[in-house]
Scaffold this motif. Structure first.
Motif, PDB file in Angstrom:
ATOM      1  N   UNK A   1       0.942  -1.089  -0.062  1.00  0.00           N
ATOM      2  CA  UNK A   1      -0.133   0.047   0.221  1.00  0.00           C
ATOM      3  C   UNK A   1       0.865   1.101  -0.244  1.00  0.00           C
ATOM      4  N   UNK A   2       2.041   1.317   0.460  1.00  0.00           N
ATOM      5  CA  UNK A   2       2.972   2.251   0.465  1.00  0.00           C
ATOM      6  C   UNK A   2       3.723   2.506  -0.808  1.00  0.00           C
ATOM      7  N   UNK A   3       3.540   1.571  -1.699  1.00  0.00           N
ATOM      8  CA  UNK A   3       4.536   1.546  -2.775  1.00  0.00           C
ATOM      9  C   UNK A   3       4.241   2.780  -3.813  1.00  0.00           C
ATOM     10  N   UNK A   4       2.948   3.050  -4.122  1.00  0.00           N
ATOM     11  CA  UNK A   4       2.931   4.314  -5.185  1.00  0.00           C
ATOM     12  C   UNK A   4       3.237   5.684  -4.376  1.00  0.00           C
ATOM     13  N   UNK A   5       3.174   5.882  -3.063  1.00  0.00           N
ATOM     14  CA  UNK A   5       3.664   7.028  -2.558  1.00  0.00           C
ATOM     15  C   UNK A   5       5.090   7.128  -2.349  1.00  0.00           C
ATOM     16  N   UNK A   6       5.997   6.007  -2.390  1.00  0.00           N
ATOM     17  CA  UNK A   6       7.203   5.894  -2.432  1.00  0.00           C
ATOM     18  C   UNK A   6       7.776   6.211  -3.848  1.00  0.00           C
ATOM     19  N   UNK A   7       6.885   5.839  -4.919  1.00  0.00           N
ATOM     20  CA  UNK A   7       7.577   6.023  -6.258  1.00  0.00           C
ATOM     21  C   UNK A   7       7.347   7.415  -6.527  1.00  0.00           C
ATOM     22  N   UNK A   8       6.258   8.000  -6.079  1.00  0.00           N
ATOM     23  CA  UNK A   8       6.169   9.503  -6.416  1.00  0.00           C
ATOM     24  C   UNK A   8       7.214  10.102  -5.730  1.00  0.00           C
ATOM     25  N   UNK A   9       7.730   9.733  -4.492  1.00  0.00           N
ATOM     26  CA  UNK A   9       8.709  10.743  -3.727  1.00  0.00           C
ATOM     27  C   UNK A   9      10.032  10.371  -4.592  1.00  0.00           C
ATOM     28  N   UNK A  10      10.290   9.248  -5.321  1.00  0.00           N
ATOM     29  CA  UNK A  10      11.488   9.094  -5.883  1.00  0.00           C
ATOM     30  C   UNK A  10      11.364   9.984  -7.286  1.00  0.00           C
TER      31      UNK A  10
ATOM     32  N   UNK B   1      14.053   4.466  -1.538  1.00  0.00           N
ATOM     33  CA  UNK B   1      14.429   3.357  -2.382  1.00  0.00           C
ATOM     34  C   UNK B   1      14.830   2.160  -1.401  1.00  0.00           C
ATOM     35  N   UNK B   2      15.387   2.305  -0.093  1.00  0.00           N
ATOM     36  CA  UNK B   2      15.403   1.284   0.611  1.00  0.00           C
ATOM     37  C   UNK B   2      14.170   0.324   1.210  1.00  0.00           C
ATOM     38  N   UNK B   3      13.132   1.501   1.467  1.00  0.00           N
ATOM     39  CA  UNK B   3      11.606   0.916   1.820  1.00  0.00           C
ATOM     40  C   UNK B   3      11.291  -0.052   0.576  1.00  0.00           C
ATOM     41  N   UNK B   4      11.308   0.266  -0.809  1.00  0.00           N
ATOM     42  CA  UNK B   4      10.794  -0.233  -1.741  1.00  0.00           C
ATOM     43  C   UNK B   4      11.604  -1.778  -1.764  1.00  0.00           C
ATOM     44  N   UNK B   5      12.998  -1.893  -1.537  1.00  0.00           N
ATOM     45  CA  UNK B   5      13.647  -3.128  -1.590  1.00  0.00           C
ATOM     46  C   UNK B   5      13.480  -3.900  -0.247  1.00  0.00           C
ATOM     47  N   UNK B   6      12.915  -3.330   0.818  1.00  0.00           N
ATOM     48  CA  UNK B   6      12.512  -4.028   1.913  1.00  0.00           C
ATOM     49  C   UNK B   6      11.068  -4.734   1.541  1.00  0.00           C
ATOM     50  N   UNK B   7       9.906  -3.767   1.016  1.00  0.00           N
ATOM     51  CA  UNK B   7       8.820  -4.572   0.685  1.00  0.00           C
ATOM     52  C   UNK B   7       9.249  -5.770  -0.188  1.00  0.00           C
ATOM     53  N   UNK B   8      10.027  -5.496  -1.154  1.00  0.00           N
ATOM     54  CA  UNK B   8      10.398  -6.672  -2.176  1.00  0.00           C
ATOM     55  C   UNK B   8       9.224  -7.445  -2.867  1.00  0.00           C
ATOM     56  N   UNK B   9       9.073  -8.781  -2.929  1.00  0.00           N
ATOM     57  CA  UNK B   9       8.239  -9.457  -3.662  1.00  0.00           C
ATOM     58  C   UNK B   9       6.710  -8.927  -3.500  1.00  0.00           C
ATOM     59  N   UNK B  10       6.290  -8.366  -2.375  1.00  0.00           N
ATOM     60  CA  UNK B  10       5.093  -8.067  -2.313  1.00  0.00           C
ATOM     61  C   UNK B  10       4.485  -6.835  -3.173  1.00  0.00           C
ATOM     62  N   UNK B  11       5.606  -5.928  -3.568  1.00  0.00           N
ATOM     63  CA  UNK B  11       5.481  -4.805  -4.521  1.00  0.00           C
ATOM     64  C   UNK B  11       5.886  -5.355  -5.801  1.00  0.00           C
ATOM     65  N   UNK B  12       5.967  -6.742  -6.072  1.00  0.00           N
ATOM     66  CA  UNK B  12       6.570  -6.841  -7.546  1.00  0.00           C
ATOM     67  C   UNK B  12       5.894  -6.402  -8.708  1.00  0.00           C
TER      68      UNK B  12
ATOM     69  N   UNK C   1       7.895  -4.046 -11.649  1.00  0.00           N
ATOM     70  CA  UNK C   1       8.232  -4.315 -12.880  1.00  0.00           C
ATOM     71  C   UNK C   1       7.640  -3.147 -13.705  1.00  0.00           C
ATOM     72  N   UNK C   2       6.353  -2.566 -13.297  1.00  0.00           N
ATOM     73  CA  UNK C   2       6.035  -1.379 -14.270  1.00  0.00           C
ATOM     74  C   UNK C   2       7.005  -0.140 -13.976  1.00  0.00           C
ATOM     75  N   UNK C   3       7.552  -0.176 -12.936  1.00  0.00           N
ATOM     76  CA  UNK C   3       8.084   0.996 -12.812  1.00  0.00           C
ATOM     77  C   UNK C   3       9.494   1.144 -13.562  1.00  0.00           C
ATOM     78  N   UNK C   4       9.822  -0.191 -14.175  1.00  0.00           N
ATOM     79  CA  UNK C   4      10.863  -0.359 -14.769  1.00  0.00           C
ATOM     80  C   UNK C   4      10.863   0.790 -16.142  1.00  0.00           C
ATOM     81  N   UNK C   5       9.794   0.924 -16.454  1.00  0.00           N
ATOM     82  CA  UNK C   5       9.394   1.737 -17.889  1.00  0.00           C
ATOM     83  C   UNK C   5       9.342   3.133 -17.498  1.00  0.00           C
ATOM     84  N   UNK C   6       9.804   3.543 -16.298  1.00  0.00           N
ATOM     85  CA  UNK C   6       9.760   4.846 -16.191  1.00  0.00           C
ATOM     86  C   UNK C   6      10.785   5.817 -16.672  1.00  0.00           C
ATOM     87  N   UNK C   7      10.347   7.134 -16.895  1.00  0.00           N
ATOM     88  CA  UNK C   7      11.280   8.090 -17.697  1.00  0.00           C
ATOM     89  C   UNK C   7      12.178   8.519 -16.597  1.00  0.00           C
ATOM     90  N   UNK C   8      11.896   8.145 -15.251  1.00  0.00           N
ATOM     91  CA  UNK C   8      12.682   8.886 -14.162  1.00  0.00           C
ATOM     92  C   UNK C   8      14.006   7.767 -13.857  1.00  0.00           C
TER      93      UNK C   8
END
Length: 297
Positions: free
Chosen positions: A133-142, A156-167, A171-178
């Motif tokens: 549930x926290x992933x979208x906000x973390x991606x917005x911060x990044x 970025x650390x929090x995303x890595x900690x969440x890991x598989x749950x956010x998979x 994968x969608x974020x890999x297409x980001x322009x950022x």
């Protein structure tokens, strides 16, 4: 002298009251008889997070953690507004124990705005514990160019900690322009690959070896030193010729760690690399592979 004596006396009384409160509520929690609607007692427990004794603060946090969701509103209020930074720190850490998704907005606000660095890092830890549930906000911060590097690093650390749950979101974020988003996503996917070695995460890392940004290529190349994924080997061999030194270093080191004798010949090409450090790493990688081959029965 009189004022200091009264302060000491008040402090002793508060400590005694905290000990009695912990004893009483701890017994109720153990017997599953605690009334989660008792807001006054919950508030007293939250105030106990400011106890001057570290072990007692930990016991208050553990007790509130066992109570769980009923304590979340008061912990959120303390995290957002309590004047004592010690209480705010402990509130964030207690929310980490509970992992209640309803705390995400408050955690985000404290992560981005609290004046205390420990509160901010503790809020990041709690966000990681709440999971997907926290992933979208973390991606917005990044993706926000106004955010400082330390905040992005914690995100970025929090995303890595969440890991598989956010998979799926990673994968969608890999297409980001950022770049910061892609870099954090590939770092988190690298952790998934290390934990699972599943085809999707490993394939994503192989694709990342062709990313236009060298930092991402280097991250992917480095990860394959801890992940045994044979389809990546030809791509690592190609990465030995990468124009960026960090990518070449990572590729050479990973091939050495994988220990395949067939990789020795491609590694010999790296002995002629224009950078001395790559030449040295190539020698070490070849020696690693040869030593491992000699150890095999």
């Amino acid at each position: 002298m009189g004022d200091s004596h009264r302060v000491a006396e008040d402090s002793a009384l508060q400590i005694a009251a905290n000990d009695a409160l912990l004893e009483r509520i701890g017994a109720q929690v153990a017997l599953d008889t605690f009334d989660g609607s008792d807001r006054q007692t919950l508030q007293q427990l939250v105030e106990g997070l400011g106890d001057p004794r570290g072990l007692i603060r930990l016991r208050f946090a553990e007790t509130l953690g066992q109570i769980g969701a009923p304590a979340t509103p008061l912990l959120r209020e303390a995290l957002a507004n309590h004047p004592n930074a010690v209480v705010r720190r402990a509130a964030a850490k207690t929310l980490t124990i509970i992992g209640d998704a309803s705390a995400v907005p408050t955690l985000l606000h404290s992560f981005l705005n609290d004046e205390d660095t420990v509160v901010r890092s503790s809020a990041a830890g709690a966000l990681a514990k709440t999971g997907e549930v926290a992933v979208p906000a973390l991606l917005d911060i990044l993706s926000d160019p106004e955010q400082p590097e330390d905040i992005k690093g914690h995100a970025a650390w929090a995303l890595a900690f969440i890991g598989p749950e956010a998979a799926a979101q990673l994968y969608k974020a890999l297409d980001s322009d950022c770049l910061d988003v892609r870099r954090a996503a590939i770092g988190a996917i690298a952790r998934i690959a290390q934990e699972r070695s599943d085809d999707r995460s490993c394939s994503a890392l192989v694709c990342a070896l062709s990313d236009p940004e060298p930092t991402i290529r280097a991250e992917a190349a480095s990860t394959f030193g801890q992940v045994n994924y044979p389809p990546a080997i030809p791509h690592l061999i190609s990465a030995i010729q990468d124009p960026e030194i960090e990518v070449r270093k990572a590729a050479v080191s990973s091939l050495g760690k994988l220990g395949n004798p067939s990789d020795i010949e491609p590694l010999r090409a790296a002995l002629q690399d224009p950078e001395t450090v790559v030449q040295v790493l190539a020698k070490l990688a070849i020696a690693q592979i040869q030593n491992r081959a000699e150890e095999r029965p």
